[in-house]
Structures are given as structure tokens and as C-alpha cells.
Design an enzyme around this catalytic site. Structure first.
Site, PDB file in Angstrom:
ATOM      1  N   SER A 215      29.105 -33.988 -19.390  1.00 38.13           N
ATOM      2  CA  SER A 215      28.870 -34.506 -18.040  1.00 38.13           C
ATOM      3  C   SER A 215      27.435 -34.428 -17.538  1.00 38.13           C
ATOM      4  O   SER A 215      27.116 -35.030 -16.523  1.00 38.13           O
ATOM      5  CB  SER A 215      29.780 -33.798 -17.033  1.00 38.13           C
TER       6      SER A 215
ATOM      7  N   LYS B   3      24.637 -31.654  -7.074  1.00 38.01           N
ATOM      8  CA  LYS B   3      25.922 -32.269  -7.416  1.00 38.01           C
ATOM      9  C   LYS B   3      26.964 -31.729  -6.452  1.00 38.01           C
ATOM     10  O   LYS B   3      26.946 -30.532  -6.121  1.00 38.01           O
ATOM     11  CB  LYS B   3      26.287 -31.923  -8.867  1.00 38.01           C
TER      12      LYS B   3
ATOM     13  N   SER C 251      30.438 -36.785 -15.719  1.00 39.63           N
ATOM     14  CA  SER C 251      30.755 -36.819 -14.302  1.00 39.63           C
ATOM     15  C   SER C 251      29.535 -36.692 -13.390  1.00 39.63           C
ATOM     16  O   SER C 251      29.624 -37.045 -12.218  1.00 39.63           O
ATOM     17  CB  SER C 251      31.721 -35.683 -13.969  1.00 39.63           C
TER      18      SER C 251
END
Lengths: 479, 483
Positions: B174, B75, B150
Site C-alpha cells: 500500500s 494518511k 491503499s
């Protein structure tokens, strides 16, 4: 009728803790490095970095708290103080707000022979910011983050001081204490010990405080006194000419000897303090407190009392000799090395040694005469090898050279005449040559004796023992 | 090859069926082939192949780490040395991290191969991946829908077989919400289990990194490498990391499952409720005892979260000021102009909204009413969970109120967007570990089952998830066009 004014002063003192590394990172705290060479990723506030508390800083804060008889918080919390400034890398300073590590304590000061107890509200840990550099950047500003993250202990007093003199006495006492505890080097030029003063005035007898002004960053004892006195005058003038003191932050300008407004209360920042979620609460156990307590050095007051009892010193010389830990250690080393009477050593320390240091503008740690070499001199005074007067010559040579007292005495032939026969001959000669003073002395004028002693000392080139000469002379004249 | 799990790939690599270089090249090709999904912000082809080569050498030398040579996606919130680290923001579009996050270091040490950095909501603020400066990532199950957020880039990458597995971070859901919407397995560990050092902070007291994988076994393998105490993170917990693979096959007989009645209300989509009921029945059949529990404070989680998280982010994002790194506006007139324009031009709408909310909540005169009150609520929620977990081993419920929604559908209505995290946020406030596992489909879109456990009880969560995946095949489904 003119109003009599009373001044109320509280001080906030930032002491830079003498840790090797920063409060939340492993970078060095050494002063004077090339800009930005002592700022690591954490100090730069790079994305993703996290603070880790330096245990040494905590230990030093607890040391201070114990030394002022303060409450040590079993649970204290770091908070973020939010404001934007280019030398504040994260956009917030990690400090302590609601739960500081050191609570209520006190410090006793002495002004004009009176002891006064000054309350200390709190002392909290925080990180220092960096420095903005405005020179040599052609209208731009440079940022040096070497200082960012340096540990500070902010010590906040109660508004207990009533004059600039008291404020300076408190500041000096605190300065002495943090150096005793070896938690701060006390170097005011490098900013290791900085002071903000909260000053207000009120008519004598009024219970409420007047509106205060905060004077920022006063970095010497002299400036603190001048800045406060100036501010007191300014406030009285404002009130007496019908105005009102406004709550504001003022900056002291040492060059102009005046304070000027920086920002008013209305312009003050809302710092939006909240607990820093990156750091756990600091938990201080009783066990940890005991460990720190056991390592506390003898504090100035206790040392002074001991000097009075153990060395038979008077209040004044004990105060002088314990004014710093280095000076006291120096003195005790001299006493131990020389084995002479403590009184002789303290007379020399407070007189000749401190006098010479003052004149040369040196600290005790920079003294050209070591405790060993001074002890060597004192031994020769005590065993009557040289007179006190000769000793002063020897001391000059110790100060300006590297030889020991014995070497100097030998080389210069300063050894005292101990042969009583030789002295007796000179005494007889002087009595015979000075019938006038002899008669005066015998008719009761004791002063005349001094002239005769002087003559004898001159004849012996100062190598006779003045005490012996005195004794012998009196015996001969009265005998 | 790209349909295999970590455990299967580890075997294949050692059997010489394929090399890590071949495997990595296959994944790199797929990433470029499916760039329209917008899963990656940065693809590190060259670095990946170098790492793969090194991995092959290690394997030839007898290396036994299960992750050696396995291509993973990071990420873009984790700092990667020498590689652009954007956090999905224009603010960091020019930021090459000068250091590795602890998680990145650990995965490098474990021998994993980094394919690149995956897309995310800007500074992890969002539930749809639409707030990214780099544009929305698409859900491979239906490219007109969002992958969640996210960690949407991570979820899409794993679901579309553009990485074997991925790292994610979870502040209010997330990891779990995108895992549910993309039909993969995601685990948010106990707060403090995985180091936050080098993970760009959104809300420090809630952020936690974790694995996003095809199944529970892979999650166990990835978590094993990510977890552990880090002396660079004061909030990481110094507690030994158990062997997460050891308990995977433990039978679930006697497992006590709690279903909070507050999770199963009219707010929950009817199809979703039915899907969950089917999943719970599987557990009953495996010998678990299911009971209803009540957690009355759950309904306060969203308001408390939207005070605490923005408050923390308002300070965390202050360092992005145009002075030392990141975006700086052109020709600033003075300091105030430098600050206002750099931040004004580089932060997106949602980030600005949360900074403003947080600044407001911390302001003099509002602090007690908002921040302190929210902290009290947080304590009550934690207590509710503690009490519940004294009675049951795990708590189950939905991850999201509905399957993936359309791109652009909720962007105009932030409150509605915030409500999509209604089942996940409370867990972050309590700091507990929780998983999302694939539990079925509604209108051809995947939905997830949430499993919440006690502090540091990740091994049990993985066991409970793994057993379900032995009797179901939802986790083995592949979106059309990506098989």
C-alpha cells in the site's frame, strides 16, 4: 436395583489479580469508581490503540504456578477470543488458548481427615470484560467499562472432585492460596474470585464421564455447594426418568436455589481463537522463575508444619491458625511480643479471639484487639498477675475499648492475691465452714474439692490463683 | 516553491527566502485548486497555518530540524487529535480522534505542518483507492486512471505537489504500489521500525507506516522522524535509529543485487521488463554485481496473504459495532439489529468481503487448513528471503505487473485486483523493508523499481535509491498541469 451414582466435578476459577493497573493498559483497577472513569483509550478499544502487557500480571501468574508445582511455560501466547457483546469493547477478549502461561500442577485438599490431590490442568492470563447495567436506563442498557481490561488468572482444575464438599474444599484451599501469595484480594462480593463448575454424573464403576453441564458464575462457597448438589440431583433425576443430560451452560439462581439453562452446546459460540498479532509471545526465562521463586512466601502447608514443630501445636489449631496469612502473622506477632508459651497464645487465638471475631462477623485484619494488646494480656496471665478467669473479663474490656491490659487490671483492681498468708487464712476459714465437703473429699470423692475451691475463689473475688489454692487446699486436707 | 524537496525547502526557510506560512498557504491554495483529484478527505487549513506560524517562530529561534515548517499530508489512517479520522470509511465519518498516533506526535515534534488527511482505500483494503467512502482519488498523470492504493491519496498528493511529502501505510504493498503508479518514492520499513500506535489496524502483523516523498533523500528525512521504539506498541522494536542521511552518498561498487527469476516471468508486462532492465543496467554501470536468484515460495504469497490479512482484519474490525463510536444505524430494534445494520450500512463491499473471508478462515474446522497452513507458508517465504539475503545485499524487481489501470477497470474482479500486489505482498509476509522508486514511463504512465533489503537495513535501501536518483531524473518529472 437402584443405580449408585458418582459425581464428577471440575472447577474453573477466575481470580482477579491484585495489580494496580490493568493487564494491557495503564488505567487503575480500583473497585467502585464512577462508571467509565477508569477506562482509558485502550480499554475503550478506540481505533488504533494497542495493548501492552503488564509485567506484574505475568509475575503473579508465575508466582501461582510455582506455588502449585506447575510447569511454567517458557513460551506462552495471547490469543483473541472473538465474540460480540456490548461490554466487550474490541469485539474480542485477549486470553490464552493453546499455550497458557501455567501448565500442569496440583493442590492437596483435606476432606473428612483424608488428603486428596486435585490436579490443575492449566492457568492462563486474560482480560476481564466491562459490565452491562440494565437498571435506570429506561429500557436501554448502560455500559460501564471500568472493569474492562482487569487482569484475570483463570485456573482450570482436572475433573478430580467427586462431591460438592470436595469442590468447596478445593475452592477454599485455592482461595487461601491466592491470598497467601498476595496475588488476589479474594473478595468474592466484588467478584475478585469467581467460580464456574463442570458437573456430571455416572454410574459407579463406569470409566467414561457422563455428559457435563457447566454452571456459571457462582460467587460464594455456600452457593457452590448448593448449586452443585442441586445440579447433581437434577442430572440423576433426568437420567432415572429415562432422559439424557445435554451438554449446556446453566446459570445458578441463588434466590430460587436452582440452575436453569443458558445455552446448549449447539448454540455455543465459535470463538475463532487465533494468536493476537498485537502482542509478542511471553518468554519466561529460568532466571525470572528463580527470582520469583525467591520471593515466594511460606505456603500454607509448610507454615502449618512449622507451627506444629516450632510451637508444639496440634494438627487442629495449626490448621486453624494458618488458614490465612494474616491470622498466622497475627499469632506469630502475639507470641513474639508476649514471650509467653506458644500454647497459651494459641489457646487464646483459637478460642477467645476467633470466637469474638466470628460473633462480630469480622476478619482478623479488622480485629479491635491488636497483637500488642493481646500480648499484654497474655503476659499478665503467664506471670500470674491475673487468673485465666479474670483474663476473660480483661479481654472483654480490651475488645470494647482502647486501654491496655495493664491499665485495665490497675483500674479494676483485678490483680491476683499473691500474699500466701492472706490466702492461707481464707483456706482455713473455708475448711472450717464446710465440714461436709471436707469429709466427702477425704472419703475419696475428688469432686468435693471443686466445691471448696469455688468457695475460696468466691471469698477472694477471683483474685487468688486457682492453681495455688488447689495445691494449698490439698496439702491442708491431707496434711 | 512547490517543486522543491524537503532538503531544499529547509534551506530556503532558513535563508528567509520564504516563510512556512507562505509555503503552507501556497500548498493549501493548490489543494483547493486541484480538489478534483480528490486527494484529501479533510483539509486542516486553520490548524496548518497555526502550525506554520509556530514553525516560523522556531526557525527564527534557530531550530535545526529539517522538517520544521514543512507541509505534509497525513494518511487518514493515523489518528489525529481533534481532527476527523475516517480511515476512508462511512463507519468513521463522524469520528474525531481523541488522541494522536505516535507517528503524528513525532512529526509534530519534528515541527512538520499538517495540511490535512488524505484519501485511502476503506480501512486500507484495496489497491486502487476506489474502495474509499469518499470516492476514488485520481492519478495526476492521467486522471482517468487510479493512483493505486491503499495510500493513493498520499501518492497523488505528493505527485501533484499538493504536499511536500506524505505518510503512508503498507500491509501488502500500500505504500510501494501507489508510489510506483504515481511516480514518487515510497519506503515500507522493516516491521516494527515505525510505531503502529494510533494507526488504525487492518492486518496487525503486516501493517507498517512509512514515508512517501519526491526522492530518496526526503524519504530518509521523513523516516528519521517517524522511526523508533514506542513503548505503546509491543511489536515495535527497541533498536537505535541510525542516521539515514549519513550513507546516502556511499558508492555502490561491489553492491550485490539479486534478481529473483520468479519476478521476471511471462506475467510481467514486456515494456515493464525492458524498463527494469534499463534500470538494472544503471546499477551495473555504478559497479554493482547482478545475479539471478530463485525464491520458489514467492508464488504462494498471495494466497497466504489473503488468509492471514483477512483473518486479522476480521477481529480488528469487530470494535466497529455501533456501540461506542462511529456509525450507528437509526432506531435499532435490539442488539442484533444494532450490530447487523450498523456494520451492514457502514462497511463497504471490499471490507465486508475480507471480514467474511477472515471469519471463515478462522472458523472451527477450517482454522488448521487455512490459518495455520498460511502461517507455515509465511515462514517458508521468510526463510526464502533470509537465504537470498545471505547471498546478496538487496533484491530488485518490479513493484507492479503494469502501470496504472483505469478507474473502474478492475473493481468488478477482486481476484485480478488482488493479483496487482503480486510483487509486493511477500515482503510484508517476511517483514522486510522495501522501496519503490520511479524508474521510467510506459505510455506516459510512471512505473517503479522495487528494492528489497535485509531487516533494519533501511539506510542501505536509501543509499541504493539515492545513487540511482543521482544518475536518473525520473523522480523529478511532474505530471502535466501540476508543474
Amino acid at each position: 436395583m437402584t443405580t449408585q451414582w458418582e459425581t464428577v466435578i471440575g472447577l474453573e476459577i477466575h481470580t482477579q489479580l491484585a495489580t494496580k493497573s490493568k493487564i494491557f493498559s495503564g488505567a487503575s483497577t480500583a473497585y467502585g469508581a464512577e462508571p467509565n472513569t477508569q477506562a482509558c483509550a485502550v480499554d475503550l478499544g478506540l481505533p488504533g490503540v494497542l495493548p501492552v502487557l503488564n509485567e506484574q500480571a505475568v509475575r503473579m501468574a508465575v508466582t501461582f504456578g510455582l506455588a502449585i508445582d506447575a510447569h511454567i511455560a517458557p513460551h506462552s501466547v495471547f490469543a483473541r477470543k472473538n465474540y460480540f457483546y456490548p461490554d466487550l469493547p474490541k469485539g474480542y477478549q485477549i486470553s490464552q488458548m493453546d499455550l497458557p502461561i501455567v501448565g500442569n500442577g496440583h493442590l492437596d485438599i483435606e476432606v473428612d481427615g483424608e488428603i486428596k490431590r486435585i490436579g490443575i490442568t492449566r492457568a492462563h492470563l486474560e482480560e476481564d470484560a466491562g459490565k452491562s447495567l440494565h437498571e435506570n436506563f429506561h429500557g436501554m442498557t448502560g455500559i460501564d467499562l471500568n472493569r474492562a481490561g482487569t487482569p484475570l488468572l483463570e485456573i482450570v482444575s482436572e475433573p478430580d472432585m467427586r462431591s460438592a464438599k470436595e469442590a468447596v474444599a478445593y475452592m477454599r484451599k485455592l482461595h487461601e492460596l491466592v491470598r497467601y501469595l498476595e496475588i488476589c484480594d479474594g473478595n468474592m462480593q466484588e467478584g475478585s474470585f469467581r467460580c464456574d463448575a463442570n458437573v456430571s454424573v455416572r454410574p459407579i464403576g463406569q470409566a467414561e464421564f457422563g455428559t457435563r453441564a457447566e454452571i456459571k458464575n457462582i460467587n460464594s462457597f455456600k452457593f457452590v455447594e448448593k448449586a452443585i448438589n442441586h445440579e447433581i440431583e437434577r442430572q440423576i433425576e433426568v437420567i432415572e426418568s429415562g432422559g439424557k443430560v445435554v451438554q449446556e451452560t446453566r446459570l445458578y439462581d441463588a434466590n430460587k436455589d436452582e440452575t436453569r439453562s443458558m445455552r446448549s452446546k449447539e448454540e455455543a459460540n465459535d470463538y475463532r481463537y487465533f494468536p493476537d498479532p498485537d502482542l509478542l509471545p511471553v518468554v519466561i526465562s529460568d532466571e525470572f522463575k528463580e527470582i520469583v521463586k525467591a520471593t515466594l512466601p511460606e505456603l500454607p502447608h509448610a507454615k502449618k508444619q512449622r507451627f506444629i514443630e516450632q510451637y508444639g501445636q496440634d494438627e487442629e489449631s495449626a490448621t486453624t491458625l494458618t488458614s490465612s496469612r494474616e491470622l498466622a502473622d497475627f499469632y506469630e506477632a502475639v507470641v513474639k511480643d508476649s514471650g509467653v508459651e506458644a500454647k497459651l497464645a494459641s489457646n487464646w487465638m483459637t478460642g477467645d479471639v476467633l470466637g469474638a471475631l466470628n460473633k462480630a462477623g469480622l476478619e482478623i485484619s479488622q480485629s479491635p484487639v491488636s497483637p500488642e494488646r493481646l500480648a499484654g494480656l497474655l503476659k499478665r496471665i503467664a506471670d500470674n498477675t491475673i487468673s485465666g478467669r479474670t483474663a476473660k473479663q480483661v479481654f472483654d474490656k480490651l475488645w470494647n475499648g482502647t486501654a491496655t491490659a495493664d491499665e485495665i487490671i490497675e483500674q479494676e483492681g483485678l490483680k491476683q492475691i499473691t500474699d500466701t498468708g492472706a490466702i492461707e487464712a481464707i483456706v482455713d476459714k473455708v475448711i472450717a465452714a464446710n465440714p461436709g465437703p471436707v469429709e466427702q473429699y477425704l472419703s475419696g470423692k475428688d469432686k468435693a474439692l471443686m466445691a471448696l475451691v469455688g468457695q475460696i475463689m468466691k471469698e477472694t473475688q477471683g483474685k487468688a490463683n486457682p492453681g495455688e489454692v488447689n495445691k494449698m487446699l490439698i496439702e491442708k486436707l491431707k496434711g | 516553491m512547490y517543486n522543491l524537496t524537503i532538503a531544499e525547502l529547509a534551506k530556503g526557510l532558513r535563508a528567509g527566502e520564504f516563510s512556512s506560512v507562505e509555503l503552507t498557504q501556497t500548498y493549501l491554495n493548490r489543494i483547493h485548486q486541484h480538489s478534483a483529484l480528490n486527494a484529501y478527505v479533510t483539509v486542516t487549513d486553520e490548524l496548518a497555518l497555526q502550525q506554520a506560524q509556530a514553525a516560523d517562530a522556531k526557525i527564527a529561534g534557530g531550530d535545526t530540524s529539517l522538517l520544521t515548517g514543512i507541509p505534509i499530508a497525513q494518511k487518514d489512517i493515523f489518528c489525529t487529535l481533534g481532527v476527523k479520522t475516517t480511515c476512508g470509511s462511512k463507519m468513521l465519518d463522524n469520528f474525531i480522534a481523541p488522541y494522536n498516533a505516535t507517528v503524528v506526535d513525532k512529526l509534530n515534534q519534528a515541527g512538520a505542518v499538517m495540511l490535512g488527511k488524505v484519501n485511502m482505500d476503506e480501512f486500507a483494503m484495496g489497491s486502487s483507492n476506489e474502495t474509499s467512502y469518499y470516492g476514488p482519488t485520481k492519478n495526476p498523470w492521467n486522471t482517468g486512471t487510479v493512483p493505486g492504493g491503499s495510500s493513493g491519496g498520499s501518492a497523488t498528493a505528493v505527485a501533484a505537489r499538493l504536499a511536500v511529502c506524505a505518510t503512508g501505510t503498507d500491509t501488502g504493498g500500500s505504500i510501494r504500489q501507489p508510489a510506483a503508479l504515481c511516480g514518487i518514492t515510497g519506503l515500507k520499513p522493516t516491521y516494527g521500525r515505525v510505531s503502529r500506535y494510533g494507526m488504525i489496524a487492518y492486518a496487525s502483523s503486516l501493517d507498517q507506516g512509512g514515508p512517501m516523498t519526491r526522492n530518496a533523500e526526503d524519504a530518509a528525512i521523513l523516516l528519521q522522524a517517524m522511526a523508533g521504539f514506542d513503548d505503546k506498541d509491543s511489536t515495535s522494536v527497541d533498536q537505535p535509529v541510525p542516521d539515514y542521511l549519513a550513507d546516502l552518498n556511499k558508492p555502490l561498487t561491489g553492491l550485490k543485487i539479486g534478481l529473483p527469476k520468479e519476478f521476471f516471468t511471462a506475467d510481467l508486462n514486456g515494456d515493464m521488463a525492458a524498463t527494469l532492465e534499463t534500470a538494472i543496467n544503471h546499477y551495473r554501470q555504478m559497479g554493482a554485481e547482478v545475479k539471478e536468484i530463485s525464491m520458489p515460495t514467492l508464488k504462494m504469497a498471495i494466497p497466504a496473504y489473503y488468509v492471514i490479512a483477512p483473518a486479522e482484519c476480521s477481529a480488528n474490525l469487530s470494535r466497529f459495532d455501533g456501540v461506542r463510536f462511529g456509525y450507528r444505524c437509526e432506531n435499532p430494534a435490539d442488539l442484533a439489529d444494532l450490530y447487523t445494520r450498523s456494520r451492514g450500512e457502514a462497511f463497504g463491499k471490499e471490507v465486508k468481503r475480507r471480514i467474511l473471508m477472515g471469519t471463515y478462515a478462522l472458523s472451527a474446522g477450517y482454522y488448521d487448513a487455512y490459518y495455520i497452513k498460511a502461517q507455515k507458508v509465511r515462514r517458508l517465504i521468510s526463510d526464502d528471503f533470509k537465504n537470498a539475503l545471505a547471498e546478496v545485499d538487496v533484491i530488485m524487481g518490479p513493484v507492479t505487473p503494469m502501470p496504472a489501470f483505469g478507474i473502474g477497470e478492475k473493481l468488478a474482479n477482486p481476484i485480478e485486483m488482488y493479483l496487482s500486489d503480486i510483487y509486493t505482498i511477500a515482503i510484508n509476509l517476511a517483514g522486510l523493508p522495501a522501496m519503490s522508486i520511479p524508474a521510467g514511463f510506459i505510455n506516459d504512465l510512471p512505473v517503479g523499481l522495487q528494492i528489497i533489503g535485509n531487516y533494519f537495513d533501511e539506510a542501505r535501501l536509501l543509499n541504493v535509491a539515492h545513487q540511482y536518483q543521482q544518475v536518473t531524473d525520473w523522480h523529478q518529472q511532474t505530471p502535466k498541469g501540476f508543474e
